[in-house]
Write a protein that holds these residues in place. Structure first.
Motif, PDB file in Angstrom:
ATOM      1  N   UNK A 295       0.833  -1.202   0.000  1.00 17.46           N
ATOM      2  CA  UNK A 295       0.000   0.000   0.000  1.00 17.46           C
ATOM      3  C   UNK A 295       0.865   1.248   0.000  1.00 17.46           C
ATOM      4  N   UNK A 296       1.870   1.255   0.847  1.00 16.73           N
ATOM      5  CA  UNK A 296       2.721   2.439   0.970  1.00 16.73           C
ATOM      6  C   UNK A 296       3.438   2.777  -0.327  1.00 16.73           C
ATOM      7  N   UNK A 297       3.999   1.777  -0.983  1.00 13.30           N
ATOM      8  CA  UNK A 297       4.852   2.050  -2.149  1.00 13.30           C
ATOM      9  C   UNK A 297       4.069   2.159  -3.459  1.00 13.30           C
ATOM     10  N   UNK A 298       2.894   1.511  -3.539  1.00  9.99           N
ATOM     11  CA  UNK A 298       2.208   1.428  -4.830  1.00  9.99           C
ATOM     12  C   UNK A 298       0.910   2.234  -4.929  1.00  9.99           C
ATOM     13  N   UNK A 299       0.494   2.957  -3.884  1.00 15.18           N
ATOM     14  CA  UNK A 299      -0.831   3.583  -3.943  1.00 15.18           C
ATOM     15  C   UNK A 299      -0.917   4.770  -4.894  1.00 15.18           C
ATOM     16  N   UNK A 300       0.216   5.208  -5.447  1.00 13.68           N
ATOM     17  CA  UNK A 300       0.197   6.270  -6.465  1.00 13.68           C
ATOM     18  C   UNK A 300       0.482   5.730  -7.872  1.00 13.68           C
ATOM     19  N   UNK A 301       0.541   4.426  -8.015  1.00 17.98           N
ATOM     20  CA  UNK A 301       0.654   3.841  -9.351  1.00 17.98           C
ATOM     21  C   UNK A 301      -0.709   3.945 -10.051  1.00 17.98           C
ATOM     22  N   UNK A 302      -0.693   3.958 -11.385  1.00 16.71           N
ATOM     23  CA  UNK A 302      -1.925   4.096 -12.158  1.00 16.71           C
ATOM     24  C   UNK A 302      -2.098   2.925 -13.113  1.00 16.71           C
ATOM     25  N   UNK A 303      -3.333   2.631 -13.436  1.00 12.54           N
ATOM     26  CA  UNK A 303      -3.670   1.468 -14.251  1.00 12.54           C
ATOM     27  C   UNK A 303      -2.947   1.476 -15.594  1.00 12.54           C
ATOM     28  N   UNK A 304      -2.755   2.677 -16.176  1.00  9.36           N
ATOM     29  CA  UNK A 304      -2.122   2.762 -17.490  1.00  9.36           C
ATOM     30  C   UNK A 304      -0.604   2.857 -17.422  1.00  9.36           C
ATOM     31  N   UNK A 305      -0.036   2.756 -16.226  1.00  9.09           N
ATOM     32  CA  UNK A 305       1.416   2.776 -16.072  1.00  9.09           C
ATOM     33  C   UNK A 305       2.031   4.156 -15.950  1.00  9.09           C
ATOM     34  N   UNK A 306       1.204   5.197 -15.826  1.00  8.39           N
ATOM     35  CA  UNK A 306       1.719   6.569 -15.764  1.00  8.39           C
ATOM     36  C   UNK A 306       1.942   7.066 -14.340  1.00  8.39           C
ATOM     37  N   UNK A 307       1.779   6.199 -13.354  1.00  6.32           N
ATOM     38  CA  UNK A 307       1.936   6.613 -11.965  1.00  6.32           C
ATOM     39  C   UNK A 307       3.379   6.529 -11.490  1.00  6.32           C
TER      40      UNK A 307
ATOM     41  N   UNK B  76       6.051   3.156 -12.150  1.00  4.01           N
ATOM     42  CA  UNK B  76       5.366   3.138 -13.428  1.00  4.01           C
ATOM     43  C   UNK B  76       4.842   1.772 -13.820  1.00  4.01           C
ATOM     44  N   UNK B  77       4.502   0.939 -12.851  1.00  5.01           N
ATOM     45  CA  UNK B  77       3.918  -0.367 -13.167  1.00  5.01           C
ATOM     46  C   UNK B  77       2.451  -0.180 -13.546  1.00  5.01           C
ATOM     47  N   UNK B  78       1.852  -1.200 -14.182  1.00  5.52           N
ATOM     48  CA  UNK B  78       0.511  -1.050 -14.726  1.00  5.52           C
ATOM     49  C   UNK B  78      -0.369  -2.259 -14.439  1.00  5.52           C
ATOM     50  N   UNK B  79      -1.660  -2.022 -14.536  1.00  2.50           N
ATOM     51  CA  UNK B  79      -2.713  -3.039 -14.471  1.00  2.50           C
ATOM     52  C   UNK B  79      -2.520  -3.978 -13.275  1.00  2.50           C
TER      53      UNK B  79
ATOM     54  N   UNK C 253       0.006  -3.972 -10.272  1.00  2.00           N
ATOM     55  CA  UNK C 253      -0.237  -3.191  -9.055  1.00  2.00           C
ATOM     56  C   UNK C 253      -1.003  -4.080  -8.081  1.00  2.00           C
ATOM     57  N   UNK C 254      -0.499  -4.318  -6.882  1.00  2.00           N
ATOM     58  CA  UNK C 254      -1.203  -5.174  -5.921  1.00  2.00           C
ATOM     59  C   UNK C 254      -2.632  -4.685  -5.674  1.00  2.00           C
ATOM     60  N   UNK C 255      -3.541  -5.631  -5.481  1.00  2.00           N
ATOM     61  CA  UNK C 255      -4.952  -5.309  -5.309  1.00  2.00           C
ATOM     62  C   UNK C 255      -5.178  -4.310  -4.178  1.00  2.00           C
ATOM     63  N   UNK C 256      -4.527  -4.513  -3.045  1.00  2.00           N
ATOM     64  CA  UNK C 256      -4.722  -3.610  -1.911  1.00  2.00           C
ATOM     65  C   UNK C 256      -4.363  -2.171  -2.280  1.00  2.00           C
ATOM     66  N   UNK C 257      -3.301  -1.995  -3.059  1.00  2.00           N
ATOM     67  CA  UNK C 257      -2.885  -0.653  -3.479  1.00  2.00           C
ATOM     68  C   UNK C 257      -3.893  -0.041  -4.442  1.00  2.00           C
ATOM     69  N   UNK C 258      -4.491  -0.866  -5.322  1.00  4.27           N
ATOM     70  CA  UNK C 258      -5.513  -0.369  -6.240  1.00  4.27           C
ATOM     71  C   UNK C 258      -6.743   0.114  -5.479  1.00  4.27           C
TER      72      UNK C 258
ATOM     73  N   UNK D 112     -11.330   5.641 -15.298  1.00  8.78           N
ATOM     74  CA  UNK D 112     -11.385   4.198 -15.540  1.00  8.78           C
ATOM     75  C   UNK D 112     -10.451   3.809 -16.669  1.00  8.78           C
ATOM     76  N   UNK D 113      -9.588   2.834 -16.401  1.00 11.96           N
ATOM     77  CA  UNK D 113      -8.642   2.375 -17.397  1.00 11.96           C
ATOM     78  C   UNK D 113      -7.449   3.291 -17.576  1.00 11.96           C
ATOM     79  N   UNK D 114      -7.448   4.415 -16.899  1.00  8.18           N
ATOM     80  CA  UNK D 114      -6.330   5.368 -16.956  1.00  8.18           C
ATOM     81  C   UNK D 114      -5.649   5.405 -15.598  1.00  8.18           C
ATOM     82  N   UNK D 115      -6.365   5.931 -14.615  1.00  9.97           N
ATOM     83  CA  UNK D 115      -5.845   5.964 -13.247  1.00  9.97           C
ATOM     84  C   UNK D 115      -6.240   4.689 -12.484  1.00  9.97           C
ATOM     85  N   UNK D 116      -7.473   4.231 -12.726  1.00  8.17           N
ATOM     86  CA  UNK D 116      -8.034   3.176 -11.887  1.00  8.17           C
ATOM     87  C   UNK D 116      -8.349   1.895 -12.654  1.00  8.17           C
ATOM     88  N   UNK D 117      -8.349   0.807 -11.911  1.00  9.47           N
ATOM     89  CA  UNK D 117      -8.750  -0.505 -12.396  1.00  9.47           C
ATOM     90  C   UNK D 117     -10.211  -0.428 -12.860  1.00  9.47           C
TER      91      UNK D 117
END
Length: 350
Positions: free
Chosen positions: A260-272, A276-279, A282-287, A321-326
């Motif tokens: 949660x701490x490290x990945x909560x600013x990642x985005x679904x499209x990889x722009x976070x 910069x990981x995507x889809x 990104x661990x479910x809890x972080x999404x 949807x599909x950009x920032x979020x699952x």
């Protein structure tokens, strides 16, 4: 045929001697009565760790309280009792040097409840005139789940309090993020494709989601509390709070804390950020926490913006949807958006 697990030696003989109120007659009556009425979970085992009898308190440790005995102790503590642990226990209760006894800690996992943590003490029960290895054992279990979890939570709550002192915008934000995250997780429980969401996942995300920004402890105050936008250098420093949070929370036993701490600013499209990981990388809890955090940030008044209404916030999130979020999370969010608003209103900052 040599008996295996679930086929204890002498089972045919024992079947007529064992019941809820009567154990093998070689076991003293006082012990049988004491184990039955004891407030401490207790079982009678054979040398292969098959449970031949269990008292009411032991049954209460588990979800499935009605079952036919014998069952093996391993089945109650899978996957914690692996091959190595099993060998260690059997070796100890077979050793005269160790008094045919074993003392240790076990954990029992089940998707319908939180993990049960116990200290176990196994001691021999000798039949009259028996020498050498005993045929049966008593096992007593000290349920330390509440104490263990309380100690763990108190330790990490101190970090949360420290982070609140650093961030003037925190308020009830962290409480609301925990509530949103728990509620959203509850919608996933039992849903196809979300096997990792069990009762422990739901309880943990409720506790850990408020710590998503704990890494801001390491962010300079002049950046953290700056009115107006950050410049590129300041923004680069601000983004480091994700990695700092992961470092701080790495000692927490559930990897969800670090995720949660490290990945909560990642985005679904990889722009976070930060990686910069995507889809589904990104661990479910972080999404889940990402959506909860953004919704609440939109609703809040900050030094650099006015608050958005619930309807405006929902519209912004849907567009993500599909950009920032699952996208699947968005579909679920749309169905429960009013509950998010209710949580915000019930924990509103004044």
């Amino acid at each position: 045929m040599k008996p295996g697990i679930g086929e204890p030696e002498g089972l045919e003989l024992l079947s007529s001697q064992l019941s809820d109120s009567t154990i093998n007659t070689s076991i003293p009556k006082g012990l049988r009565t004491g184990l039955k009425s004891s407030l401490i979970p207790a079982v009678i085992l054979d040398k292969k760790l098959n449970i031949l009898w269990e008292n009411k308190k032991y049954k209460e440790l588990f979800v499935n309280k009605k079952r036919a005995l014998p069952v093996n102790l391993v089945s109650d503590f899978t996957p914690f009792i692996d091959t190595q642990k099993l060998g260690s226990i059997i070796s100890s209760i077979s050793s005269p040097e160790k008094g045919y006894s074993y003392k240790g800690r076990l954990e029992s996992k089940n998707r319908n409840r939180i993990t049960v943590i116990v200290n176990i003490m196994i001691t021999p029960l000798f039949k009259a005139g028996e020498t050498g290895n005993p045929s049966y054992y008593s096992a007593l279990f000290d349920d330390i789940t509440k104490e263990h979890n309380a100690m763990l939570e108190n330790t990490f709550l101190s970090l949360l309090e420290a982070s609140k002192l650093k961030d003037n915008d925190t308020g009830n934000h962290i409480k609301r993020v925990g509530e949103y995250s728990r509620f959203l997780s509850e919608q996933l429980f039992g849903k196809a494709g979300y096997d990792e969401v069990n009762r422990e996942f739901i309880e943990n995300i409720h506790f850990l989601a408020p710590m998503h920004d704990v890494g801001k402890i390491g962010t300079p105050d002049d950046i953290l509390n700056k009115e107006g936008p950050l410049d590129d250098k300041e923004w680069a420093i601000m983004k480091e709070h994700t990695k700092n949070g992961a470092y701080i929370l790495q000692a927490y036993p559930d990897p969800m804390a670090k995720d949660i701490a490290v990945f909560h600013h990642e985005k679904w499209d990889g722009s976070g950020y930060p990686f910069g990981i995507a889809e589904s990388q990104i661990p479910l809890a972080a999404r889940i926490v990402a959506m909860a955090d953004v919704y609440d940030a939109l609703r809040m008044k900050r030094s650099y913006k006015e608050p958005f209404t619930h309807a405006e916030s929902v519209s912004i999130i849907r567009k993500g949807s599909g950009i920032h979020f699952d996208p699947d999370m968005i579909e679920i969010f749309i169905n429960i958006e009013n509950s998010f608003n209710n949580i915000f209103e019930s924990l509103k900052d004044f």
